[in-house]
Structures are given as structure tokens and as C-alpha cells.
Design an enzyme around this catalytic site. Structure first.
Site, PDB file in Angstrom:
ATOM      1  N   ARG A 283       0.861  -1.178   0.000  1.00  0.00           N
ATOM      2  CA  ARG A 283       0.000   0.000   0.000  1.00  0.00           C
ATOM      3  C   ARG A 283       0.893   1.223   0.000  1.00  0.00           C
ATOM      4  NH1 ARG A 283      -3.535  -2.844  -1.471  1.00  0.00           N
ATOM      5  NH2 ARG A 283      -5.464  -3.380  -0.424  1.00  0.00           N
TER       6      ARG A 283
ATOM      7  N   HIS B 156      -1.863  -0.573 -10.268  1.00  0.00           N
ATOM      8  CA  HIS B 156      -2.435  -1.439  -9.233  1.00  0.00           C
ATOM      9  C   HIS B 156      -2.945  -2.765  -9.829  1.00  0.00           C
ATOM     10  CE1 HIS B 156      -4.313  -1.268  -4.946  1.00  0.00           C
ATOM     11  NE2 HIS B 156      -4.060  -2.518  -5.303  1.00  0.00           N
TER      12      HIS B 156
HETATM   13  C1  GLV Z   1      -5.281  -5.278  -3.785  1.00  0.00           C
HETATM   14  O1  GLV Z   1      -4.593  -4.333  -3.567  1.00  0.00           O
HETATM   15  C2  GLV Z   1      -5.731  -6.175  -2.772  1.00  0.00           C
HETATM   16  O2  GLV Z   1      -5.604  -5.852  -1.590  1.00  0.00           O
HETATM   17  O3  GLV Z   1      -6.230  -7.253  -3.110  1.00  0.00           O
END
Ligand code: GLV
Length: 306
Positions: A221, A269
Site C-alpha cells: 500500500r 495497481h
Molecule cells: C489489492 O490491492 C488487494 O488488496 O487485493
């Protein structure tokens, strides 16, 4: 009939419906509408107030690995909370991390830059065992990525809050272990959950304790890292290269300094996502268990945050 409500702006609702119905043929798969009789919510970042109408809810399942966005909400119902964990997700993450580490360990970043200027420069490959990788966070995803890196021949250190045992990986824990893992890394991979304890752990002091010229990969994160400190370290070369998959604001705004930095690789992401066919059996099993009054699979402790 068992009803489930699904909400995600990223995941494929049709694929999830098909995968879940293959497991629970009687499932009433809803994308909203009548909340009556909905016992499970399968959600990724639902809007504020989402849960309130679902009075029959018995289970919340996070459509992903990291539950940070759910556990910090004020409107999260006090019900069992689980997350997804499936082989497809583990494999996608391991493929991303091994690729990203290899990009630096094999100097592909330098050759890509040479390619842009039509430059042929022979760069002698180094043994992978001479490249030290520190994987920070040894949960389901971090542990598998560390094992995959070790299997490829990298010199792998892993750090977790508590002691772990992963064959081929030097597992460290606690504050001293954290400092050592940072110090030793040629490439550091961030795979920690975002909790109050881990927010901002990679700050200016942490970055300056790393080897000059180390690389950083963040697939956890963005909140783990103090962005200004990372930008400063990448600008002055203390951190040579970064691969970032997670950002404070997504999509990353076009004006963000990261876009203009040659030594930053950006992916939107995508390091790992859940493959519905792989995860559906566990989701179905969690629903069955909760309806029997048992705990679901992959349950998360909201207070701990993972
Ligand atoms: C993506 O970031 C997840 O937490 O699955």
C-alpha cells in the site's frame, strides 16, 4: 434461498456470478436492489453507507487481500470479516515481484534506457545469489513471493512481525530484524498490510538506513511509504530505482512527480487480483460455514488490520 450482494468498480460481476453459482447453484447473486435476505456482501471499496440497508447480513468478504480500506470505515458492520486468498492471486503476485526484482538484478532498466538512445552496451550479468532481496511482510502473498525469489536463486531475507519459517528465506522479525532487513537489501519489496503500525514505516530515516543505490518495490500500500521522502531519495540517487503499483490517489494524477521520474516504474495497481474461479470455492465455503454458525475462511481481525 441464500442471497449475496456484490459491489466492485474493478472486478467482473458476471465472472463472479458464474463462478459462485458453480459452487452454490441456489445462490441469489445481487448487484444491489432488495436488501432483504442478503446474508453475505462480497465487496471492494463500496460507497459510504453501503452496508446499512442489509439487515440480514452475516458476513462481509473483502474482494481482495488488503482489508485496510474496509477496517478503517466507521460503517463497517460488526460481523465476521474475511478476505480473499487464492492460488491465482498468489501466483500473479509472485510473477510481478520476481519480474520487478529481476528487472533490476539483471540490469534491464539500464538496457531499456540504452535502447532509447540506440546504445549497445554489454553489461556483464551478475549471479542472482549476489543480489540481496528483502521482502517486508511474509503473509500469504509475501511469503509466497519470498519463496519464489529464493527458488530463483536470489539471496532472500524476509521480515514479519512474528517469527516465520520459509525454506530458503532468512526470516527476521521484530525491530532489530526490520533494521537489518532494510540495511541488507539491494532490492526491498514492500508487502506489509497497511495498519496504524505500518503507516509511514518507510520514512526518510528508513530510506537513509538502506544501502546507497538500493531499489524499492511497493506492491503493498502506498501509505507504507512517506512519498516525499521517497521522491527526495530517488532524486538524489540514495534510492536508485522504484517500481510502484500502489498510490495514494488512484488513478495517479497526471501532474504527480512520479510520472516524470526516469527511475520510477509505474503500474496501475495490477500486481495481483483475484481470479474468480480460483477464489469462489472458498467464498462459497465461507458462506456455508457462516450459515451454520461457524467462522468463515480467511477471517480477518479488524482490530489487528489483517
Ligand atoms: C489489492 O490491492 C488487494 O488488496 O487485493
Amino acid at each position: 434461498m441464500t442471497a449475496l450482494v456484490f459491489h466492485s468498480d474493478f472486478d467482473d460481476a458476471d465472472a463472479w456470478e458464474a463462478a459462485l453459482k458453480a459452487q452454490l447453484p441456489e445462490l441469489d447473486f445481487r448487484r444491489g436492489g432488495d436488501p432483504t435476505g442478503v446474508v453475505a456482501a462480497l465487496v471492494w471499496k463500496p460507497p459510504a453507507g453501503f452496508f446499512a440497508p442489509y439487515r440480514d447480513l452475516k458476513l462481509v468478504i473483502n474482494l481482495g487481500a488488503g482489508v485496510d480500506s474496509l477496517v478503517r470505515r466507521e460503517d463497517l458492520p460488526a460481523l465476521p470479516l474475511s478476505r480473499l486468498n487464492d492460488t491465482g492471486m498468489v501466483q500473479l503476485m509472485a510473477s510481478y515481484v520476481t519480474h520487478a526484482v529481476t528487472h533490476y538484478a539483471r540490469d534491464f532498466h539500464l538496457m531499456e534506457r540504452n535502447r532509447l538512445k540506440r546504445g549497445w552496451e554489454y553489461i556483464h550479468p551478475r549471479a542472482l545469489s549476489s543480489h540481496r532481496v528483502s521482502v517486508m511482510g511474509l503473509g500469504e502473498l509475501g511469503g509466497a513471493a519470498a519463496a519464489a525469489l529464493a527458488g530463483m536463486g536470489y539471496d532472500v531475507t524476509g521480515w514479519a512481525r512474528s517469527a516465520k519459517n520459509i525454506p530458503g528465506v532468512r526470516c527476521l522479525w521484530g525491530a532489530d530484524g526490520f533494521a537489518q532487513a532494510l540495511r541488507d537489501a539491494d532490492t526491498m519489496v514492500l508487502m506489509l498490510p497497511l495498519t496504524p503500525d505500518t503507516t509511514g514505516v518507510i520514512d526518510a530515516a528508513a530510506l537513509s538506513s538502506m544501502k546507497p543505490g538500493a531499489n524499492l518495490i511497493n506492491v503493498g500500500r502506498s501509505g507504507l511509504v512517506v512519498a516525499e521522502a521517497l521522491i527526495a531519495a530517488l532524486r538524489d540517487g540514495r534510492i536508485a530505482e522504484a517500481t510502484l503499483d500502489v498510490f495514494d490517489e488512484e488513478p495517479l494524477p497526471a501532474s504527480h512527480p512520479f510520472w516524470g521520474m526516469e527511475n520510477v516504474r509505474i503500474t496501475p495497481h495490477i500486481a495481483s487480483i483475484t481470479v474468480p474461479e480460483g477464489a469462489a470455492p472458498d467464498v462459497a465455503e465461507s458462506i456455508r460455514r457462516v450459515l451454520r454458525g461457524e467462522a468463515p475462511l480467511h477471517q480477518v481481525d479488524p482490530a489487528r488490520g489483517y
